[in-house]
Design a protein around this motif. Structure first.
Motif, short mmCIF file in Angstrom:
data_model
loop_
_atom_site.label_atom_id
_atom_site.label_comp_id
_atom_site.label_asym_id
_atom_site.label_seq_id
_atom_site.Cartn_x
_atom_site.Cartn_y
_atom_site.Cartn_z
N ASP A 1 0.82 -1.21 0.00
CA ASP A 1 0.00 0.00 0.00
C ASP A 1 0.85 1.26 0.00
O ASP A 1 0.35 2.35 -0.28
CB ASP A 1 -0.96 0.02 1.20
CG ASP A 1 -0.24 -0.12 2.52
OD1 ASP A 1 0.57 -1.04 2.66
OD2 ASP A 1 -0.49 0.70 3.42
N SER A 2 2.13 1.13 0.29
CA SER A 2 3.04 2.28 0.24
C SER A 2 3.63 2.40 -1.16
O SER A 2 4.37 1.52 -1.62
CB SER A 2 4.17 2.08 1.25
OG SER A 2 5.21 3.00 1.00
N GLY A 3 3.31 3.52 -1.81
CA GLY A 3 3.86 3.73 -3.15
C GLY A 3 5.37 3.81 -3.15
O GLY A 3 6.03 3.35 -4.08
N ILE A 4 5.93 4.38 -2.09
CA ILE A 4 7.39 4.52 -2.05
C ILE A 4 8.04 3.16 -1.87
O ILE A 4 9.11 2.90 -2.45
CB ILE A 4 7.83 5.52 -0.94
CG1 ILE A 4 9.22 6.08 -1.23
CG2 ILE A 4 7.81 4.89 0.43
CD1 ILE A 4 9.26 7.10 -2.31
N MET A 5 7.40 2.26 -1.11
CA MET A 5 7.99 0.93 -0.94
C MET A 5 7.92 0.16 -2.25
O MET A 5 8.84 -0.58 -2.59
CB MET A 5 7.29 0.19 0.20
CG MET A 5 7.93 -1.14 0.57
SD MET A 5 9.72 -1.06 0.93
CE MET A 5 9.73 -0.03 2.41
N LYS B 1 8.18 1.49 -5.15
CA LYS B 1 9.26 2.04 -5.98
C LYS B 1 10.62 1.50 -5.55
O LYS B 1 11.50 1.24 -6.38
CB LYS B 1 9.24 3.57 -5.91
CG LYS B 1 8.09 4.18 -6.69
CD LYS B 1 8.15 5.69 -6.73
CE LYS B 1 7.00 6.25 -7.57
NZ LYS B 1 6.99 7.71 -7.67
N ILE B 2 10.83 1.36 -4.24
CA ILE B 2 12.10 0.80 -3.74
C ILE B 2 12.29 -0.62 -4.28
O ILE B 2 13.37 -0.98 -4.76
CB ILE B 2 12.11 0.81 -2.19
CG1 ILE B 2 12.18 2.24 -1.67
CG2 ILE B 2 13.26 -0.03 -1.65
CD1 ILE B 2 11.93 2.36 -0.17
N ARG C 1 12.90 -0.59 -8.07
CA ARG C 1 14.29 -0.21 -8.40
C ARG C 1 15.22 -1.42 -8.30
O ARG C 1 16.11 -1.62 -9.13
CB ARG C 1 14.80 0.88 -7.44
CG ARG C 1 14.31 2.27 -7.75
CD ARG C 1 15.01 3.28 -6.85
NE ARG C 1 16.36 3.60 -7.33
CZ ARG C 1 17.27 4.22 -6.59
NH1 ARG C 1 17.02 4.55 -5.34
NH2 ARG C 1 18.45 4.51 -7.09
N LYS D 1 11.33 -5.63 7.30
CA LYS D 1 11.70 -4.22 7.24
C LYS D 1 12.11 -3.77 8.63
O LYS D 1 11.44 -4.17 9.60
CB LYS D 1 10.52 -3.35 6.80
CG LYS D 1 9.91 -3.69 5.47
CD LYS D 1 8.70 -2.75 5.26
CE LYS D 1 7.81 -3.19 4.14
NZ LYS D 1 6.57 -2.39 4.04
N PHE E 1 15.34 7.21 -1.43
CA PHE E 1 14.57 6.00 -1.74
C PHE E 1 14.40 5.80 -3.24
O PHE E 1 14.51 4.68 -3.72
CB PHE E 1 13.17 6.11 -1.10
CG PHE E 1 13.11 5.69 0.35
CD1 PHE E 1 13.97 4.74 0.87
CD2 PHE E 1 12.14 6.22 1.18
CE1 PHE E 1 13.89 4.34 2.20
CE2 PHE E 1 12.04 5.82 2.50
CZ PHE E 1 12.92 4.89 3.02
N ASP F 1 4.44 9.55 1.03
CA ASP F 1 4.58 8.09 1.21
C ASP F 1 5.82 7.75 2.03
O ASP F 1 5.82 6.80 2.81
CB ASP F 1 4.68 7.40 -0.15
CG ASP F 1 3.33 7.07 -0.72
OD1 ASP F 1 2.32 7.30 -0.05
OD2 ASP F 1 3.30 6.56 -1.86
#
Lengths: 119, 168
Positions: free
Chosen positions: A8-12, A14-15, A18, A102, B86, B100
């Motif tokens: 649910d975390s967009g940044i996670m 993306k991580i 990557r 995490k 990040f 986020d």
């Protein structure tokens, strides 16, 4: 190789993406909650799933349980802050293939991906 | 921020040290492992409603065996720098990636710390993020609040743990 990333975390997401890109994977499906992940898998099976545990609608544990109930043996890596032994056991019993807690270092995630991307 | 009691302590009791230890360790671990940043604890404020807050706050609720919340608060520069680390590209301003990022930091610190509190059966909710100068985060009346103050390479940050019914 197609990979499903559910968090649910967009940044996670993306991580993780990557790191997937770094090991040569670019065919990636994203899901922002557990139900989206289940629906995405049913619509188009993938070769590897990375899923968070705590997500809206359905949890990562639900994702594992429901996908295994379909008879799928797709590798599933749980990426989560849930680190208690009872939870890890519950995830293994539900059918996860691997477990990454995490916080993690980039090399930890890379090692997990290498294991399944190279397989 | 509002709390029911306004108490400042300069020295921590043994029970306070034990209570905050998992949060100190996991805050350091989250920033070190995920971002490669060294963060250092520089102060602790207890039930201090006058404590200053930063630009962005990520909040997760605690439920089950205890009831309360964990709040990480960071300045805009810290939030943007963390998001940049990040995703490999520094955002120009506070955008969805920055929001986020602050939420995920709260999720990781709260989620990883609760397993090390020595209390089983604690659940952590999904993160909420609040932004803006002088924003307020109100805790439940009667909550015991420990504010951990950290330094980081990109500016100060705080982690607050508010728990109802806890006597330290």
């Amino acid at each position: 190789m197609k990979v499903l990333v559910a968090d649910d975390s967009g940044i996670m997401r993306k991580i993780i993406i990557r790191s997937l890109n770094a090991v040569g994977v670019s065919d990636i499906v994203e899901a922002a909650d557990g139900q989206e992940a289940i629906d995405a898998y049913k619509a188009e099976p993938v070769d590897l799933i990375l899923t968070d545990w705590n997500m809206p609608n359905k949890s990562g544990l639900d994702v594992v349980t429901e996908i295994r109930a379909l008879g799928s043996t797709v590798p599933i890596i749980m990426v989560t802050t849930e680190a208690q032994k009872s939870q890890v056991i519950a995830a293994i019993q539900a059918g996860v293939s691997d477990y990454l807690t995490k916080p993690f270092e980039a090399d930890d995630l890379r090692a997990k991906l290498d294991k399944f991307v190279a397989a | 921020m509002s709390t029911s009691t306004q108490e400042k302590r300069t020295e921590l009791s043994d029970s306070q040290k034990k209570f905050i230890a998992p949060f100190v360790k996991m805050t350091k671990d989250v920033f070190s492992m995920m971002l490669g940043w060294q963060v250092d604890l520089i102060g602790v404020l207890t039930n201090d409603s006058s404590a200053s807050r930063h630009d962005c706050s990520g909040i997760v609720g605690l439920s089950g065996a205890i009831r309360g919340s964990v709040v990480i608060s960071v300045d805009q520069e810290v939030a943007i720098s963390a998001a940049g680390s990040f995703i490999g590209e520094r955002p120009d301003s506070i955008n969805s990636d920055v929001i986020d990022t602050v939420g995920e930091l709260a999720n990781m610190i709260g989620g990883a710390s609760k397993d090390k509190m020595g209390i089983s059966g604690i659940s952590v909710g999904l993160p909420t993020v609040v932004t803006g100068k002088d924003h307020r985060v109100s805790f439940e009346p009667g909550a015991h609040v420990e504010m951990l103050q950290f330094s980081s390479p990109h500016g100060p940050l705080t982690v607050e743990i508010a728990v109802v019914g806890l006597v330290l």
